[in-house]
Enzyme design. Structure first.
Site, PDB file in Angstrom:
ATOM      1  N   ASP A  81       0.848  -1.165   0.102  1.00 17.15           N
ATOM      2  CA  ASP A  81       0.034   0.098   0.016  1.00 17.15           C
ATOM      3  C   ASP A  81       0.953   1.216  -0.067  1.00 17.15           C
ATOM      4  O   ASP A  81       1.755   1.419   1.092  1.00 17.15           O
ATOM      5  CB  ASP A  81      -0.780   0.036   1.061  1.00 17.15           C
ATOM      6  CG  ASP A  81      -2.116   1.129   1.100  1.00 17.15           C
ATOM      7  OD1 ASP A  81      -1.979   2.064   0.387  1.00 17.15           O
ATOM      8  OD2 ASP A  81      -3.329   0.524   1.332  1.00 17.15           O
ATOM      9  N   HIS A 125       2.096   8.862   4.241  1.00 19.86           N
ATOM     10  CA  HIS A 125       1.261   9.942   4.911  1.00 19.86           C
ATOM     11  C   HIS A 125       1.904  10.769   5.885  1.00 19.86           C
ATOM     12  O   HIS A 125       1.532  11.956   5.685  1.00 19.86           O
ATOM     13  CB  HIS A 125       0.053   9.229   5.446  1.00 19.86           C
ATOM     14  CG  HIS A 125      -1.055   8.796   4.343  1.00 19.86           C
ATOM     15  ND1 HIS A 125      -1.714   9.952   3.313  1.00 19.86           N
ATOM     16  CD2 HIS A 125      -1.590   7.678   4.014  1.00 19.86           C
ATOM     17  CE1 HIS A 125      -2.402   9.305   2.502  1.00 19.86           C
ATOM     18  NE2 HIS A 125      -2.481   7.894   3.015  1.00 19.86           N
ATOM     19  N   SER A 132      -7.029   4.076  -1.617  1.00 23.67           N
ATOM     20  CA  SER A 132      -6.636   2.676  -1.714  1.00 23.67           C
ATOM     21  C   SER A 132      -8.045   1.669  -1.964  1.00 23.67           C
ATOM     22  O   SER A 132      -7.724   0.425  -2.352  1.00 23.67           O
ATOM     23  CB  SER A 132      -6.180   2.384  -0.143  1.00 23.67           C
ATOM     24  OG  SER A 132      -5.033   2.913   0.059  1.00 23.67           O
TER      25      SER A 132
HETATM   26 ZN    ZN Z   1      -3.295   6.192   1.954  1.00 22.35          ZN
END
Ligand code: ZN
Length: 446
Positions: A42, A271, A90
């Site tokens: 991810d 992030h 996502s």
């Molecule tokens: Zn994210």
């Protein structure tokens, strides 16, 4: 139980993917069934792959050694969602990777009309495959959810957990092996899904020690209330590697199988713009790949495919006009921002000592002044300064290591696609993210 719409080849062909669809290998499924191991990093855009190579090289003599990522690179994938933003979240990306259709940001296993779409995991289960999902987030998080649940918005973690139990395929549970975090979505006031899974024949493990003792499927392993702790600074920095190694042991006797793995937290570190955090996640992932390599070598009838859903943070190797990247300084950072910030607050006037112990970074005068102000304000009201303090200390680490970031969100560059084992030729070139799923569908019975 809800009806899951089968997306037929014909239907897919109607839209403008027709030209690409013609490129997909149509008859690969005729052969003996293959094990599918599908890994999503991810937020793992291309800079993270390069960064990990140099992070692990860390000033040894050149040449720089290749990583397993380098050895398994096949091509790239476009990640845009079904709207005019070009930048995906996502959930939309995971639904594309799971079901081979474009959808809207926030969608979990549903199309633009909010209709459920059959996923690779569900197709595999329908044909008697053993199925597994192993992640470092909560098992209800966007990526795993998009493979085994169908909801209109990704926030609905409890409903997603319910669906893992309630939505059966031919009377059978969808996911035979489920590992990661998220016990709070299973053990609730209104319902105890863990009890219900046990009643359905699952063995439950709530610690890595108990996980090691698992001898058979089906099994459920939940090792944290929500996401697992970050690899960096954790007592289990190789927790994905451990879970996958154990899962492969359990799946070995079960043929064929479909397994989804998600290295979920590369995105979270991105992030935050926390490079040491990101490298901790990448190190756990690379260790995971070594187990997969051994498995694929011993079980050649296996295809392993890996990609990212998108990139996060706009990471760059080198920043502020400096032509270098200081890997030894990244290795010196021992924890993620949250515990460092807490320790600085607790140390009060001695905060800089804790800072140096945890990061090794020598502060500029301007950074020291700003951090001092925040630590002082934090004595009175920590929640009010928490985010600012974490961002400020991470900016100092990025400055010192010459790591660049452009956003606290996602970015829309193409991501890399990796494969090893059987049928790697299906993943060459510039693909669309939906092509990866559609190629994998060709390896499953209809
Ligand atoms: Zn994210």
């Amino acid at each position: 139980m809800i009806m899951i719409k089968k997306v037929t080849k014909l239907k897919r062909g109607i839209n403008h993917w027709l030209a690409l669809g013609a490129l997909l290998a149509p008859f690969a499924a005729a052969e003996q069934p293959v094990n599918i191991i599908y890994l999503v990093g991810d937020g793992m855009g291309a800079p993270y792959i390069t960064a990990y190579r140099y992070f692990s090289h860390n000033e040894k003599p050149i040449p720089v050694d290749r990583t397993l990522f380098d050895n398994w690179l096949m091509g790239t994938a476009q990640t845009y969602p079904h709207d005019d933003t070009y930048v995906t979240d996502s959930a939309a990306a995971a639904t594309s990777l799971a079901a081979g259709i474009k959808t809207y940001n926030g969608a979990i296993g549903v199309d633009v009309n909010k209709q459920p779409v059959e996923t690779l995991l569900e197709r595999a289960k329908r044909h008697g495959y053993t199925t597994a999902m192993v992640v470092t987030s909560s098992v209800t998080h966007a990526t795993p959810a998009s493979f085994a649940a169908h909801v209109n918005t990704r926030q609905d973690a409890e409903q997603i957990a319910d669906q893992y139990l309630d939505q059966k395929i031919d009377g059978k549970f969808k996911v035979d092996l489920l590992m990661g975090g998220g016990s709070k979505y299973f053990e609730r006031k209104d319902r105890n899904l863990i009890k219900e899974f046990k009643k359905g024949g699952y063995t439950y493990a709530n610690s890595y020690k108990k996980m090691e003792q698992l001898r058979k499927l089906p099994a459920l392993g939940l090792f944290a209330d929500d996401g697992l702790p970050h690899a960096l600074g954790s007592t289990e920095p190789l927790r994905l590697s451990k879970m996958v190694s154990k899962s492969l042991q359990l799946l070995k006797g079960e043929k064929p199988f479909f397994m989804l793995i998600e290295a979920s937290q590369i995105d979270w570190c991105g992030h935050a713009n926390d490079i040491a955090c990101a490298m901790g996640e990448m190190a756990d992932l690379h260790s995971t790949l070594t187990h997969i390599k051994t498995f694929v070598e011993q079980h050649p009838n296996t295809v392993f495919v890996m990609t990212a859903d998108h990139s996060t943070g706009g990471l760059s190797i080198g920043a502020n006009n400096e032509y270098l990247w200081r890997t030894p300084m990244i290795h010196r950072v021992k924890k993620t921002a949250e515990p460092i910030a807490k320790e600085m607050i607790a140390a009060k006037a001695n905060w800089e000592q804790r800072w140096t112990e945890n990061t090794g970074v020598t502060l500029l005068d301007s950074e020291r002044a700003e951090l001092n102000k925040l630590v002082e304000a934090g004595q009175k009201d920590y929640p009010a300064v928490r985010v600012k303090l974490e961002q400020t200390l991470l900016k100092a680490i990025s400055r010192a290591t010459a790591t660049g970031w452009t956003t606290y969100g996602h970015t829309g560059e193409d991501v890399l696609v990796f494969a090893t084992g059987k049928h790697t030729e299906l993943f060459k070139g510039n693909l669309n993210n939906i092509d990866i799923a559609n190629q994998l569908f060709t390896l499953l019975p209809q």
